[in-house]
Design an enzyme around this catalytic site. Structure first.
Site, PDB file in Angstrom:
ATOM      1  N   PRO A  89      62.983  59.906  27.008  1.00  0.00           N
ATOM      2  CA  PRO A  89      63.122  61.284  27.517  1.00  0.00           C
ATOM      3  C   PRO A  89      63.553  61.307  28.980  1.00  0.00           C
ATOM      4  CG  PRO A  89      60.799  60.724  27.211  1.00  0.00           C
ATOM      5  CD  PRO A  89      61.593  59.596  26.629  1.00  0.00           C
ATOM      6  N   GLU A 116      53.045  55.108  24.596  1.00  0.00           N
ATOM      7  CA  GLU A 116      53.389  55.678  25.907  1.00  0.00           C
ATOM      8  C   GLU A 116      54.747  55.185  26.388  1.00  0.00           C
ATOM      9  OE1 GLU A 116      51.922  58.118  27.577  1.00  0.00           O
ATOM     10  OE2 GLU A 116      50.606  58.204  25.836  1.00  0.00           O
ATOM     11  N   ASP A 169      85.784  70.118  16.689  1.00  0.00           N
ATOM     12  CA  ASP A 169      84.357  70.398  16.848  1.00  0.00           C
ATOM     13  C   ASP A 169      84.023  70.931  18.240  1.00  0.00           C
ATOM     14  OD1 ASP A 169      83.458  69.716  14.329  1.00  0.00           O
ATOM     15  OD2 ASP A 169      83.210  67.593  14.819  1.00  0.00           O
TER      16      ASP A 169
HETATM   17  N1  SAM Z   1      55.427  58.511  28.138  1.00  0.00           N
HETATM   18  C1  SAM Z   1      56.836  58.698  27.909  1.00  0.00           C
HETATM   19  C2  SAM Z   1      57.396  59.695  28.906  1.00  0.00           C
HETATM   20  O1  SAM Z   1      56.763  60.718  29.113  1.00  0.00           O
HETATM   21  O2  SAM Z   1      58.487  59.463  29.440  1.00  0.00           O
HETATM   22  C3  SAM Z   1      57.095  59.237  26.506  1.00  0.00           C
HETATM   23  C4  SAM Z   1      56.797  58.262  25.430  1.00  0.00           C
HETATM   24  S1  SAM Z   1      57.204  58.888  23.856  1.00  0.00           S
HETATM   25  C5  SAM Z   1      55.672  59.503  23.278  1.00  0.00           C
HETATM   26  C6  SAM Z   1      57.469  57.470  22.859  1.00  0.00           C
HETATM   27  C7  SAM Z   1      58.929  57.041  22.726  1.00  0.00           C
HETATM   28  O3  SAM Z   1      59.684  58.065  22.112  1.00  0.00           O
HETATM   29  C8  SAM Z   1      59.660  56.744  24.007  1.00  0.00           C
HETATM   30  O4  SAM Z   1      59.366  55.450  24.457  1.00  0.00           O
HETATM   31  C9  SAM Z   1      61.104  56.927  23.622  1.00  0.00           C
HETATM   32  O5  SAM Z   1      61.642  55.738  23.055  1.00  0.00           O
HETATM   33  C10 SAM Z   1      61.030  58.000  22.534  1.00  0.00           C
HETATM   34  N2  SAM Z   1      61.435  59.349  22.990  1.00  0.00           N
HETATM   35  C11 SAM Z   1      60.615  60.391  23.195  1.00  0.00           C
HETATM   36  N3  SAM Z   1      61.270  61.469  23.574  1.00  0.00           N
HETATM   37  C12 SAM Z   1      62.575  61.141  23.610  1.00  0.00           C
HETATM   38  C13 SAM Z   1      63.755  61.833  23.958  1.00  0.00           C
HETATM   39  N4  SAM Z   1      63.733  63.108  24.343  1.00  0.00           N
HETATM   40  N5  SAM Z   1      64.927  61.185  23.885  1.00  0.00           N
HETATM   41  C14 SAM Z   1      64.976  59.889  23.504  1.00  0.00           C
HETATM   42  N6  SAM Z   1      63.885  59.170  23.176  1.00  0.00           N
HETATM   43  C15 SAM Z   1      62.686  59.775  23.231  1.00  0.00           C
END
Ligand code: SAM
Length: 256
Positions: A89, A116, A169
């Site tokens: 994210p 996490e 697109d």
């Molecule tokens: N603690 C992290 C943070 O707040 O940045 C979030 C961890 S999330 C619960 C678990 C995993 O989901 C991340 O390591 C990532 O690989 C994936 N993930 C979550 N949201 C994402 C997003 N918006 N785009 C891409 N990958 C995402």
């Protein structure tokens, strides 16, 4: 193109990529997809891939060693160099422009986090780019990886039955939204297909589509118009659309 995915759930990626355009791209030999599970490279009876965070706090963190061994195995499977992309994210937002850049690569390695996230030292040492699919948090990177795979697979030459459809697109070309589409029946209780689309006048159809594309972008994503150089003819089409349609009203797409 080859895409390797490091994930605790390789079956999720395989299923998501088995159908539709991505499935067809694999069948046609345009995309080779392989999942790699860090758990297969973890040592010890429990095959542990995560541990508690230093400093305390909730959740677990993906450990360096299983990821390192898993990445080494994925790299060794093919001599082609590949950027390692962590779905996060906190990464660069995924746009069609970025999708086009990724689609030209011969190979990608995608890393899906869980819990996490991933030990920061592994990210700093091994990851070339972080990509986000939006400002929200998923429980894992697999859905985000599936989004990247779908978006780049459909751009491989021969993946779409009609290559022109990608060119039309949204976000392609000059970055506008796509025009509305209609199919049979032309008359239906839900409405009529616009007469111009049934006229056979190709110039008028192209003009109508361009105007709808400009108008929709103005209504739904005016920010995109700021990044587009409009010709004099475009500006006239948009002005006519505005006059006919009136301004976007509160509650409409793109409006608060
Ligand atoms: N603690 C992290 C943070 O707040 O940045 C979030 C961890 S999330 C619960 C678990 C995993 O989901 C991340 O390591 C990532 O690989 C994936 N993930 C979550 N949201 C994402 C997003 N918006 N785009 C891409 N990958 C995402």
């Amino acid at each position: 193109m080859r895409i390797d995915v490091l994930t605790l759930f390789p079956e999720f990626i395989a299923q998501a990529a088995a159908v539709g355009v991505v499935g067809r791209a694999q069948e046609r030999g345009l995309l080779a997809l392989q999942g790699w599970n860090p758990r297969d490279y973890a040592v010890g009876g429990y095959r542990r891939v995560d541990d508690r965070p230093f400093g305390g706090g909730p959740g677990m963190v993906m450990m360096i060693e299983p990821l390192q061994a898993c990445l080494a195995a994925a790299r060794a499977a093919d001599p082609a160099p590949a950027p390692v992309i962590y779905l996060s994210p906190q990464g660069r937002p995924l746009t069609q422009k970025l999708v086009r850049e990724l689609a030209t690569q011969p190979r990608l390695i995608l890393l899906c986090g869980r819990y996490e996230g991933v030990d920061e030292r592994f990210l700093a040492a091994e990851v070339d780019q972080e990509i986000s699919i939006g400002d929200y948090v998923l429980s894992g990177g697999e859905l985000a990886a599936a989004v990247v795979i779908d978006a780049v697979a459909r751009l491989q030459d021969g993946a779409l039955n009609d290559a022109d459809s990608a060119v039309q697109d949204s976000f392609e070309g000059d970055g506008l939204l796509d025009c509305p589409h209609y199919t049979h029946p032309s008359t239906h209780p839900l409405g009529e297909v616009p007469a111009v689309l049934r006229s056979g006048d190709h110039a008028a159809i192209a003009r109508w589509r361009r105007q709808q594309s400009l108008g929709r972008t103005w209504l739904r994503r005016p920010d995109l118009l700021d990044e587009t150089r409009l010709s004099k003819a475009d500006r006239a089409l948009l002005e006519a659309f505005r006059q006919e349609r009136g301004g976007p009203e509160k509650g409409e797409p793109g409006q608060p």
